[in-house]
Enzyme design. Structure first.
Site, PDB file in Angstrom:
ATOM      1  N   LEU A  55       0.876  -1.123  -0.009  1.00  0.00           N
ATOM      2  CA  LEU A  55      -0.075   0.004   0.150  1.00  0.00           C
ATOM      3  C   LEU A  55       0.891   1.293  -0.156  1.00  0.00           C
ATOM      4  CD1 LEU A  55      -2.701  -1.170   2.600  1.00  0.00           C
ATOM      5  CD2 LEU A  55      -2.946  -0.932   0.228  1.00  0.00           C
ATOM      6  N   ASP A  56       0.238   2.373  -0.318  1.00  0.00           N
ATOM      7  CA  ASP A  56       0.782   3.532  -0.256  1.00  0.00           C
ATOM      8  C   ASP A  56       0.804   4.184   1.003  1.00  0.00           C
ATOM      9  OD1 ASP A  56       0.162   6.235  -2.816  1.00  0.00           O
ATOM     10  OD2 ASP A  56       1.877   5.463  -1.762  1.00  0.00           O
ATOM     11  N   SER A  57       1.560   5.672   1.153  1.00  0.00           N
ATOM     12  CA  SER A  57       1.614   6.213   2.434  1.00  0.00           C
ATOM     13  C   SER A  57       0.300   6.852   2.543  1.00  0.00           C
ATOM     14  CB  SER A  57       2.579   7.266   2.369  1.00  0.00           C
ATOM     15  OG  SER A  57       2.239   8.356   1.379  1.00  0.00           O
TER      16      SER A  57
END
Lengths: 156, 128
Positions: free
Chosen positions: A111-113
């Site tokens: 996942l992304d930040s």
């Protein structure tokens, strides 16, 4: 959380509703602590409990107070973990099979930040309290979230 | 210019510049996250107030797209400037100083995509 509670309430209300047997005499304080204990048990046990109380009521001078004030079930680490997993499984960017307690959002789940920010916001909505960004950026796996919520809610 | 930059980085001495708001990259990233949270919470209100024909999910995807456009930036001052501009847009959206057309401009529905490779540009015309 809201959807789970609503389903339980609807199922419970149909089983409990016995207006003929409700005797409103006196304070009825004796039944309230029993109701609080009943809230922690399962739905079926609760229904049986209330039916027993209603059966005992005619011979008993105590009033059967079946007006239950809404209260959340008490938080335990297991219930927190269950709720965290429930929310995470609803998130479409997470594969539910790969989800473990210690799976890192960025390294294991890819996942992304900004995805992590969205997850923290979903947790805020779930548990009903604000998580400041300084501490939110450290919550990188479900285990961290469970520990943080338990810490904030003063549970062992 | 390049050689002086190389000697500067080789010696390890960076030119000290006055920060805009945040002192380092972490603080700047924190501001970005705060801005993203504010936008994320604002999107359903925007869709309701402006009576847009998009869903909340589409709006949030668009917000994510706008944030991803500047993902590559590393200079804290540039990040601060982008955050300030984002906050201005957010305020205009919250206070309904914008109108539906301004919000929908983010979606570029009626624009034809501009040609990118040489042959398409050649067919399109001689203007560079």
């Amino acid at each position: 959380m809201a959807s789970v509670i609503l389903v339980r309430c609807v199922r419970g209300a149909r089983a409990v509703y016995h207006p003929a047997l409700c005797l409103r005499q006196g304070g009825g304080g004796g039944v309230r602590p029993a109701a609080a204990a009943a809230a922690t048990t399962s739905l079926l046990a609760r229904r049986d409990f209330w039916q027993q109380r209603l059966v005992q009521a005619p011979g008993n001078a105590q009033c059967v107070q079946w007006r239950r004030f809404s209260d959340l079930p008490p938080l335990t680490p297991e219930s927190i973990q269950e709720r965290v997993f429930h929310v995470l499984k609803l998130y479409d960017k997470i594969n539910p099979e790969k989800l473990q307690v210690t799976s890192h959002f960025m390294k294991d789940l890819g996942l992304d930040s900004l995805d992590q920010v969205e997850i923290v916001m979903a947790m805020e909505d779930e548990f009903g309290f604000e998580i400041p960004d300084v501490e939110a950026e450290k919550l990188m796996c479900p285990q961290d979230i469970v520990k943080y919520v338990a810490e904030k809610k003063d549970i062992l | 210019m390049a050689s002086t930059a190389a000697t500067r980085t080789a010696s390890g001495a960076f030119k000290a510049v006055k920060p805009l708001i945040s002192r380092d990259i972490d603080e700047a990233k924190r501001r970005v996250r705060e801005l993203y949270r504010a936008w994320y919470r604002e999107v359903p209100n925007t869709v309701a107030v402006f009576q847009l024909d998009i869903t909340t999910g589409q709006g949030r995807d668009k917000v994510r797209e706008m944030f991803n456009k500047n993902k590559h930036v590393t200079d804290p001052r540039i990040i601060d400037m982008l955050v300030i501009k984002g906050k201005m847009e957010l305020q205009e959206t919250i206070e309904v100083w914008k109108q539906r057309t301004h919000i929908m401009r983010y979606f570029h529905e009626t624009e034809t995509p501009r040609p990118t490779d040489f042959l398409s540009k050649f067919y399109y015309g001689h203007d560079p």
